[in-house]
Design a protein around this motif. Structure first.
Motif, short mmCIF file in Angstrom:
data_model
loop_
_atom_site.label_atom_id
_atom_site.label_comp_id
_atom_site.label_asym_id
_atom_site.label_seq_id
_atom_site.Cartn_x
_atom_site.Cartn_y
_atom_site.Cartn_z
N VAL A 77 46.72 71.29 40.86
CA VAL A 77 45.79 70.96 41.93
C VAL A 77 46.54 70.25 43.05
O VAL A 77 47.30 69.30 42.79
CB VAL A 77 44.64 70.06 41.41
CG1 VAL A 77 43.71 69.68 42.56
CG2 VAL A 77 43.88 70.76 40.30
N MET A 78 46.35 70.70 44.29
CA MET A 78 46.86 69.97 45.45
C MET A 78 45.68 69.21 46.07
O MET A 78 44.62 69.79 46.31
CB MET A 78 47.47 70.91 46.48
CG MET A 78 47.85 70.21 47.79
SD MET A 78 48.65 71.29 48.98
CE MET A 78 50.33 71.26 48.34
N ASP A 79 45.85 67.91 46.32
CA ASP A 79 44.77 67.11 46.88
C ASP A 79 44.49 67.52 48.32
O ASP A 79 45.23 68.28 48.95
CB ASP A 79 45.07 65.62 46.77
CG ASP A 79 46.33 65.22 47.53
OD1 ASP A 79 46.70 65.93 48.48
OD2 ASP A 79 46.93 64.19 47.16
N THR A 80 43.37 67.05 48.83
CA THR A 80 42.91 67.48 50.15
C THR A 80 43.87 67.09 51.26
O THR A 80 43.90 67.73 52.32
CB THR A 80 41.54 66.87 50.43
OG1 THR A 80 41.60 65.44 50.28
CG2 THR A 80 40.49 67.42 49.47
N SER A 81 44.68 66.06 51.04
CA SER A 81 45.65 65.67 52.08
C SER A 81 46.87 66.56 52.09
O SER A 81 47.65 66.55 53.05
CB SER A 81 46.07 64.21 51.86
OG SER A 81 46.82 64.09 50.64
N GLY A 82 47.06 67.34 51.02
CA GLY A 82 48.22 68.23 50.93
C GLY A 82 49.51 67.52 50.63
O GLY A 82 50.58 68.09 50.78
N SER A 83 49.43 66.28 50.13
CA SER A 83 50.63 65.48 49.91
C SER A 83 51.03 65.39 48.45
O SER A 83 52.15 64.98 48.16
CB SER A 83 50.42 64.07 50.46
OG SER A 83 49.32 63.44 49.79
N ARG A 84 50.12 65.78 47.53
CA ARG A 84 50.45 65.58 46.11
C ARG A 84 49.88 66.72 45.28
O ARG A 84 48.76 67.17 45.51
CB ARG A 84 49.86 64.25 45.63
CG ARG A 84 50.28 63.87 44.20
CD ARG A 84 49.89 62.43 43.91
NE ARG A 84 48.43 62.28 43.85
CZ ARG A 84 47.74 62.34 42.71
NH1 ARG A 84 48.37 62.54 41.56
NH2 ARG A 84 46.43 62.16 42.71
N VAL A 85 50.71 67.17 44.32
CA VAL A 85 50.28 68.17 43.36
C VAL A 85 50.20 67.51 42.00
O VAL A 85 51.14 66.83 41.58
CB VAL A 85 51.27 69.36 43.30
CG1 VAL A 85 50.87 70.33 42.19
CG2 VAL A 85 51.31 70.09 44.64
N ARG A 86 49.07 67.67 41.34
CA ARG A 86 48.91 67.08 40.01
C ARG A 86 48.51 68.16 39.01
O ARG A 86 48.00 69.22 39.38
CB ARG A 86 47.86 65.96 40.03
CG ARG A 86 46.53 66.36 40.58
CD ARG A 86 45.65 65.14 40.88
NE ARG A 86 44.42 65.54 41.55
CZ ARG A 86 43.29 65.82 40.91
NH1 ARG A 86 43.25 65.74 39.58
NH2 ARG A 86 42.21 66.17 41.58
N ARG A 87 48.75 67.85 37.75
CA ARG A 87 48.46 68.78 36.66
C ARG A 87 47.24 68.27 35.90
O ARG A 87 47.21 67.12 35.45
CB ARG A 87 49.68 68.86 35.73
CG ARG A 87 49.68 70.00 34.73
CD ARG A 87 51.09 70.13 34.17
NE ARG A 87 51.19 71.18 33.18
CZ ARG A 87 51.21 70.97 31.87
NH1 ARG A 87 51.16 69.72 31.40
NH2 ARG A 87 51.33 71.98 31.02
N VAL A 88 46.23 69.12 35.77
CA VAL A 88 44.96 68.71 35.18
C VAL A 88 44.68 69.57 33.96
O VAL A 88 44.77 70.81 34.02
CB VAL A 88 43.80 68.86 36.19
CG1 VAL A 88 42.47 68.46 35.55
CG2 VAL A 88 44.07 68.03 37.44
N GLU A 89 44.36 68.94 32.84
CA GLU A 89 43.99 69.68 31.64
C GLU A 89 42.57 70.22 31.80
O GLU A 89 41.63 69.47 32.10
CB GLU A 89 44.08 68.80 30.40
CG GLU A 89 43.82 69.56 29.11
CD GLU A 89 43.97 68.69 27.87
OE1 GLU A 89 43.71 69.19 26.76
OE2 GLU A 89 44.32 67.51 28.01
N VAL A 90 42.40 71.54 31.61
CA VAL A 90 41.08 72.15 31.77
C VAL A 90 40.55 72.75 30.48
O VAL A 90 39.42 73.23 30.44
CB VAL A 90 41.12 73.23 32.88
CG1 VAL A 90 41.30 72.59 34.23
CG2 VAL A 90 42.20 74.27 32.61
N GLU A 91 41.35 72.75 29.42
CA GLU A 91 40.88 73.22 28.11
C GLU A 91 41.77 72.63 27.04
O GLU A 91 43.00 72.65 27.16
CB GLU A 91 40.90 74.74 28.02
CG GLU A 91 40.18 75.31 26.81
CD GLU A 91 38.67 75.23 26.91
OE1 GLU A 91 37.99 75.30 25.85
OE2 GLU A 91 38.13 75.13 28.04
N PRO A 92 41.20 72.03 25.99
CA PRO A 92 42.02 71.44 24.93
C PRO A 92 42.50 72.48 23.92
O PRO A 92 42.05 73.63 23.92
CB PRO A 92 41.06 70.45 24.27
CG PRO A 92 39.72 71.10 24.42
CD PRO A 92 39.76 71.83 25.75
#
Length: 885
Positions: free
Chosen positions: A390-405
């Motif tokens: 996921v890239m945040d709305t500011s476009g400055s950071r990409v993060r990894r999000v768990e969407v299924e265990p």
């Protein structure tokens, strides 16, 4: 509404006999002999080897159609041989002309070709059977009969054994040779084998259905009526080990990509390899395990417009899960499409790279039947954790999000056959467990553990003429209180309903339990048929983590009675006339959906078919119409359904249905679904299946708003009149280069529209009455963006209803080349398209010129679906079948 009295005189014409002399069935038990051979058989369909000259041929066949038990108009002779590896079947099928239908088609499709079917009950359980079919064009068809019936509903076409057949055509007709390896059959241990047997020849240009053992039209049963195949001795115990490695690659190409998207440059490619191992566990059981399995499906799901609260369930098409599925739990307990489903965790941001499906790390199953009559099906699967970038709305950071265990799924079914009439008793178990990481928020969204158990029995009497079916089951779901709260509020339960007496929403609950039970009795043979049953699911019954349940808190009662005539008359070959009724209550005793109907169907002398149903629904109380709000009364409605079809044995045929209904408050609907099938040549077939429906629903749910007052428990439940139209055009083209090399095209442009009016709110619970916006006390102001501002002048409440009108467009297509280059080894080349767009007040750019959102779709809207945004997928997969001797 049309009275059923008008339909009755026409149907009664079928009571008068045709004048053909009655034929007497031969009730002598039939026996076919199979002979061992050491002489080589060259599989070319010609029956010119010495082994066939010494074989014993069966010739005592009889018609089931058109004249029951009459001598066939064409000669048929079938013989059986075997060696250490396989069963061989040779047949001479006489024809006095060379113009009989012998169309080519892909595997498991009959087309309109003449064919020969060999049905084998290798367990001799008189309940199940394997069928091997070869058409005069050389196409192979195979299926498993899951119960004592030859109806299409009892045929499992997902069973795909590895076997061979060849056909030869000459001036006397056609001949065919089958080679069925014993490794592809399941049978009881023993030095001497006796199997059940039936043989069927279909002659479509004469509408002639020929059997070795004819089951009379007015009676039930199939496998239980078989003759026997005798003479098999000392079959070699094969370990039945098969390897099926595969390699695959695919590329996805998006039509529209933002240049600012860091995750997608418009194309993605990947390659993978894996395999499957199948191993016999004795003569009756098979272990099937897969490493890095490829669980893609070749055929796309059809497009739909779903404005209800409930999930749509599409059928399973992935081969690993479909093969042997008749031995696994089914119904509400277990639904294999839950395994590898799209991840459900949220991932919000300016740009998101989200997997379309959960990765299945591995799966294994054991299926089969023992000589004691015990059927076994066990399946286990492990799915990996899924993450989105996921890239945040500011476009400055990409993060990894768990969407299924990480999750493990398991299912098992045991079914024991007993008694002379092949009754059964069974037990189904299904379960799922997820493993959450300590920092995961998914624990608040998804349950941790779920189990279900269902016991069932099918008691048969008088060779299946009467049946009594019983089931009883339970479910248990565990998890964080927030996850269990979500399940309580889901459409299957609506525990938040404020006027319920038997349950209450409990935000502290961490366990949810429930039960289900049913009983049904049926009479299946004779002129008079009937059935009656009752089914219940308690408010807490929940299996949607590994199964499927749409709505619970129900007690459903249904019954039907039906008279049929199977003796041909001057107008009809067969006809029936019946009545049915169903009614449901919730656990508070409130009557819900009720339906009464009169139905009839007939087959004309020229083998055209027709059907008519008249139905009526009185008012009832719905516990889902307000989507978690109080009970609301439904509107009275009634309608007519008509079905017509030409002779499906012809190369070209037309089938179709037409339905019409009306309800109170000016509601109505009309739907037409014709289907045209044509075969321009022996290799090419096409079908066109347009669908059109238009309906006006005066009570379409829109949403909720807070309000003062107790009439609807402090919440406004908003409804509107929707004028809804759906138009689609399904096209299928099939070209057979040979029986083992085919090209298939599926394409479906789809469009739907909805225009809203007469917006209002539920006036009082347990009624269908609305307070319309714009009427006295509810002033409205229309805004430039199409939304509506509402003010309740009684208490000063104000709220906004967004613009609701819409048009939707989609185009889905599959072009598949399938080549079985050696027995059991297949090469697939696939091109898929998936396009979607919608015309709303906020997306006017995709609206066809001169139209507004909500305008009823027409041909230009269908054409607009080809311009919708979407993606292309190119895929290549090759598998190689390796039998280990």
């Amino acid at each position: 509404m049309v009275s059923p009295v008008y339909a009755l005189p026409l149907l009664c014409l079928g009571l008068f006999p045709v004048g053909v002399h009655a034929q007497v069935p031969d009730l002598t038990p039939k026996v076919a002999l199979v002979a061992a051979t050491e002489r080589a058989i060259r599989l070319d369909g010609r029956l010119d080897e010495d082994a066939w000259q010494d074989a014993t041929f069966i010739t005592d066949f009889r018609q089931k159609e058109p004249v029951q038990f009459a001598e066939p108009s064409v000669p048929t002779a079938v013989a059986f041989l075997y060696d250490e590896e396989a069963l061989y079947i040779g047949a001479r099928l006489g024809r006095e002309d060379a113009t009989f239908p012998r169309s080519l088609s892909r595997r498991d499709q009959y087309a309109n070709a003449e064919h020969l079917a060999i049905s084998i009950d290798s367990h001799l359980d008189r309940r199940t059977a394997y069928s091997f079919v070869v058409t005069a064009g050389g196409t192979r068809i195979d299926y498993f009969h899951t119960r004592d019936s030859d109806s299409f509903g009892a045929r499992d076409f997902t069973w795909n054994p590895v076997w061979e057949a060849r056909v030869a055509v000459d001036s006397a007709g056609w001949t065919v040779e089958f080679r069925i390896p014993f490794s592809q059959l399941r049978f009881n241990p023993g030095d001497r084998q006796t199997w059940g047997l039936n043989i069927n020849r279909w002659v479509p240009d004469r509408n002639e259905d020929i059997f070795w053992v004819v089951v009379p039209r007015e009676e039930t049963g199939f496998s239980s009526r078989f003759g026997t195949l005798e003479g098999l001795q000392d079959l070699r115990r094969s370990r039945r080990i098969e390897l099926l490695p595969y390699v695959a690659t695919d590329g996805t190409f998006d039509g529209t990509v933002s240049p600012e998207d860091p995750f997608n440059d418009g194309s993605r490619t990947e390659a993978r390899a894996g395999g499957e191992v199948r191993m016999g566990l004795g003569p009756g059981l098979t272990l099937d395990a897969s490493i890095n399995p490829d669980f893609g499906q070749v055929e796309a799901d059809p497009a739909e417009l779903n404005l209800s609260a409930f999930e749509t369930f599409f059928s399973e098409r992935r081969p690993f899960f479909t093969e042997g599925s008749q031995l696994l739990p089914s119904g509400s307990a277990f639904f294999t499409r839950r395994i590898g489903a799209p991840p459900r965790g949220p991932a919000d941001g300016a740009f998101v790279d989200r997997p379309t499906n959960t990765t299945i790390l591995g799966a294994a199953k054991v299926t089969g039947q023992l000589s004691s009559g015990l059927s076994i099906g066990v399946l286990a699967a492990l799915t990996d954790r899924a993450h989105a970038r996921v890239m945040d709305t500011s476009g400055s950071r990409v993060r990894r999000v768990e969407v299924e265990p990480l999750a493990v799924y398991g299912a098992a079914r045991l079914q024991q056959q007993f008694g002379a009439d092949a009754s059964t008793v069974g037990l189904s178990l299904a379960g799922m467990q997820r493993e959450f990481t300590p920092e995961s928020d998914l624990v608040r969204l998804l349950s941790r553990r779920a189990v279900a158990a269902i016991a069932d029995s099918r008691l048969r009497f008088r060779n299946g003429e009467y049946e009594l079916r019983l089931t009883a089951g339970m479910s248990r779901v565990e998890g964080d209180s927030a996850a269990i709260l979500r399940i309580q509020r889901a459409p299957a339960h609506f525990f938040q309903r404020p006027d319920a007496d038997r349950f209450r929403l409990d935000s502290a609950r961490t366990v949810l339990t429930g039960y289900t039970a049913s009983v049904r009795a049926d009479k299946n043979a004779g002129n008079w048929l009937w059935g009656a049953g009752v089914t219940t699911e308690s408010p807490g019954y929940e299996t949607n983590d590994m199964g499927r349940v749409t709505s619970v808190d129900d007690v459903d009662l249904n019954w039907d009675i039906n008279y049929r005539e199977t003796t041909p008359g001057p107008l009809f070959r067969t006809w029936n006339l019946g009545v049915s009724n169903s009614v449901s209550w919730n656990y508070d005793g409130d009557r819900g959906n009720t339906r009464a109907s009169i139905f009839s169907s007939a087959t004309l002398r020229n083998f055209w078919t027709a059907g008519l149903t008249l139905w009526l629904r009185p008012r009832g109380l719905s516990d889902s119409q307000t989507r978690g709000g109080p009970l609301m009364q439904t509107l009275r409605s009634g309608g007519i359904d008509l079905r017509l079809g030409t002779n499906q044995s012809n190369a070209n045929s037309v089938q179709g249905s037409l339905s019409w209904s009306r309800s109170e408050e000016g509601g109505w609907s009309v739907a037409a679904t014709p289907r045209l099938s044509v075969r321009p040549s022996a290799r090419l077939s096409a079908s066109l299946n347009p669908r059109f429906s238009r309906s006006v629903n005066p009570r379409q749910f829109i949403g909720t708003q807070a309000r003062s007052g107790s009439e609807t428990f402090g919440t406004r439940y908003l409804f509107g009149r929707i004028d809804q139209t759906v138009l689609s055009m399904q096209l299928r083209l099939n070209y057979a280069v040979s029986p083992d090399l085919t090209l298939e095209l599926y394409a479906e442009p789809f469009t739907a529209s909805g225009r809203f009016g007469d917006l209002g709110e539920l006036a009082t619970a347990r009624t269908p009455d609305l307070r319309l916006f714009g009427s006295a006390g509810l002033s409205t102001v229309s805004r430039d963006d199409g939304s509506l501002a509402v003010t309740d002048e009684r208490n000063g409440d104000t709220f906004l209803i967004p613009a609701l009108d819409f048009n939707r467009f989609s185009f889905r297509s599959n072009l598949v080349a399938r080549w079985e280059w050696t027995p059991g080894s297949t090469l697939f080349l696939v091109w898929q398209q998936d396009r979607f767009d919608q015309c709303t007040p906020g997306a006017l750019s995709v609206c066809p010129s001169g139209t507004r959102p909500g305008d009823g779709p027409g041909p230009r809207h269908l054409l607009n679906s080809f311009r919708a945004e979407g993606k292309h997928v190119l895929a290549l997969k090759a598998s190689y079948w390796i039998p280990v001797r």
